[in-house]
Design an enzyme around this catalytic site. Structure first.
Site, PDB file in Angstrom:
ATOM      1  CD  GLU A  44      -2.254   0.941   2.907  1.00 42.72           C
ATOM      2  OE1 GLU A  44      -4.309   1.764   3.074  1.00 42.72           O
ATOM      3  OE2 GLU A  44      -2.655   0.195   3.098  1.00 42.72           O
ATOM      4  CE  LYS A 110      -7.141   2.335   3.237  1.00 42.96           C
ATOM      5  NZ  LYS A 110      -6.806   1.696   4.159  1.00 42.96           N
ATOM      6  CB  CYS A 146      -4.903  -1.700   3.740  1.00 46.77           C
ATOM      7  SG  CYS A 146      -4.128  -2.081   5.972  1.00 46.77           S
TER       8      CYS A 146
END
Length: 576
Positions: A44, A110, A146
């Site tokens: 990330e 994300k 994540c």
């Protein structure tokens, strides 16, 4: 059955070093290509480092990040790379770029932005609002960032349910705390089983200010079993062959109801992107993947402290560190960590005895320095302390000797350490532990003086356990340093338990109050004395002003002082 060869680049990314990070990414792409990988996966925000914080507010930083992505794109001839970066459009996004054969094939933004503990992603990023799947040589894979994987109903569920993904690639910068890898393992195994897919979980390593990233990248197979685990706290390229079944089902059972779930009309839109893949060159199958064994409890904490200290010194370009060696266990453990992280040539130890210092203290400090092979100085503070007290005596007339004189000694030592720091270009590494910082059993501008703290988040009882662990690897800390009763040695026959509850009582109370926010009544109900609990809670509450002025230090517990726990200094509320 189709074989998909995946490489996970477990990288130590450096926040703000976009050029250095980019060069490392391109080097790993070349290494993965040499191993005939189909896909290589990076952590990330690998281009910028994580967390970039308010650098994200600078247009030049964002532009350089995009130029770096373009360089990386050009390096992906014949391979697919999944790279974390900052996507810039109508807003900015924490994103994963899917780069294929020299082109940008797609972007995943994300969706779940954590905004708790050390995370502030809502401050900077806008959440993504769609999901994609990619098809390469007949294998369908989804990409997430994540937190997107932590929720059962997250994008991975849609990617598998509606998009037919057989593999989920998840890129991460997941901060360390003790035992967290086990929690992640359980979650990843559950997601792989619930979605009947491979989970490729790639995490970074390294220290970034108070955070440490532990690696532990993994691949879980459909059904949830572990296929591969990367090492803890080490960089590396991990390569595995995934045997993906062509008869993969596109409909899955809902993990909550265990019934077949139909497509929800309100679900996020999903894109299906086919990657044009030339015929693969012949390649030999990889040997069976060998997982790195996970470290034991004290080993992983010790390695986290080493990485946190080492990267803070290296990335901030300090020549080395100077440490006040009192002959006590905190300074001994700090020195051992520093030597293991940096090498003995970059560590200086300084003993600063006073009239109250036991002869054993100087003996043990010298023995520790000899065992570690570091430069060792002795600078007595007796005459300096006498000068201070002589000059202050007329102004203190009629007042008894008290903590003022104790703090003077600590502050003299702080001044001496800072002088050595300035003269030799060394950062002062402070030695206080979490139990002391929590209760204010430390002196501002004295023993709190320094640039970084190895033990800031380490309870005192853990200091003893970590010292025993370090000596099990190779004995360096004198036994008497570990077994003697802890003392600040600022007055005759002083012991820590004159001022604090015994550490085996204090530390569990601190864990309940500081880390878990447990109310007074519940702590007492667990068998602790009510007056002791009330006193400890009061000490914690009153000393927030000290902690705000403390050096940053390595986070190793679920809730460290600092970003994890943000209490107002001016605060009239008292618990208990």
């Amino acid at each position: 059955m189709t074989t998909l060869r995946v490489a996970m680049a477990q990288m130590n990314c450096h926040v703000g070093d976009i050029e250095g990070n980019t060069n490392a990414i391109i080097s790993r792409i070349e290494e993965a290509r040499a191993q005939h990988a189909d896909i290589v996966v990076f952590p990330e925000l690998a281009i910028t480092g994580y967390p970039p914080e308010d650098l994200l507010l600078r247009a030049g930083f964002l532009d350089e990040n995009l130029r770096a992505l373009d360089r990386i794109r050009a390096a992906t001839r014949g391979i697919t790379a999944v790279v974390g970066y900052v996507d810039v459009g109508d807003d900015i996004y924490n994103a994963a770029a899917v780069l294929h054969d020299g082109a940008l094939a797609g972007v995943h933004r994300k969706i779940f932005l954590p905004n708790y503990g050390v995370f502030d992603e809502d401050r900077y990023f806008r959440r993504g609002d769609d999901v994609s799947v990619f098809e390469r040589a007949g294998v369908v894979f989804g990409v997430g960032v994540c937190e997107d994987l932590w929720y059962p109903e997250g994008p991975a569920h849609d990617q598998c349910l509606r998009g037919g993904a057989q593999v989920i690639i998840n890129i991460n910068a997941s901060p360390f705390h003790a035992g967290k890898w086990m929690q992640r393992d359980r979650m990843l195994s559950t997601r792989a089983a619930d979605n009947n897919c491979f989970i490729v979980y790639t995490n970074c390593v390294g220290g970034q200010d108070e955070l440490v990233f532990d690696g532990h990248s993994t691949i879980h197979e459909p059904g949830g079993s572990l296929l591969l685990r990367g090492p803890a706290f080490e960089e590396g390229l991990l390569v595995a062959d995934l045997e993906v079944s062509k008869s993969f089902r596109t409909r899955l059972k809902d993990p909550r109801t265990r019934k077949e779930r139909v497509t929800n009309e309100t679900a996020l839109p999903i894109n299906h992107i086919v990657l044009a893949t030339p015929p693969a060159a012949p390649r030999d199958p990889l040997p069976a993947a060998e997982s790195a064994p996970p470290p034991g409890r004290w080993e992983e904490i010790y390695k986290a402290l080493m990485m946190g200290v080492g990267d803070y010194v290296r990335k901030n370009r300090f020549r080395g560190v100077v440490i006040g060696l009192s002959g006590g266990i905190d300074s001994a453990l700090t020195a051992a960590i520093a030597v293991d992280a940096l090498g003995p040539e970059r560590v200086m130890g300084v003993a600063m005895p006073s009239v109250y210092s036991a002869s054993e203290s100087l003996r043990d400090a010298q023995a520790l320095a000899d065992n570690l092979g570091i430069r060792f100085l002795t600078v007595p503070i007796g005459e300096v302390f006498e000068t201070f007290t002589r000059e202050l005596t007329p102004h203190f007339e009629g007042r008894p000797v008290d903590v003022t004189e104790e703090n003077l000694q600590a502050r003299i030592r702080g001044n001496l350490l800072m002088a050595l720091s300035n003269k030799f270009g060394l950062m002062v590494l402070t030695t206080g532990n979490k139990s002391e910082v929590a209760t204010g059993y430390c002196t501002l501008y004295g023993d709190m003086c320094g640039g970084f703290s190895a033990l800031k988040d380490v309870p005192k009882t853990w200091v003893f356990a970590l010292s025993r662990y370090r000596n099990s690897v190779g004995p360096v800390i004198p036994e008497y340093t570990i077994t003697r009763p802890p003392s600040a040695e600022l007055r005759p026959d002083q012991r820590d338990d004159d001022s604090l509850p015994p550490y085996e009582v204090l530390d569990p109370i601190l864990e309940l109050y500081v880390e878990l926010d447990t109310p007074f009544d519940e702590i007492v109900a667990r068998g602790f004395d009510a007056d002791t609990v009330r006193r400890v809670m009061r000490l914690v509450d009153l000393n927030e002003y000290k902690r705000r002025q403390a050096a940053p230090g390595v986070k190793i517990t679920p809730r460290a002082f600092g970003k994890d726990r943000r209490m107002p200094i001016t605060n009239a509320f008292r618990s208990g």
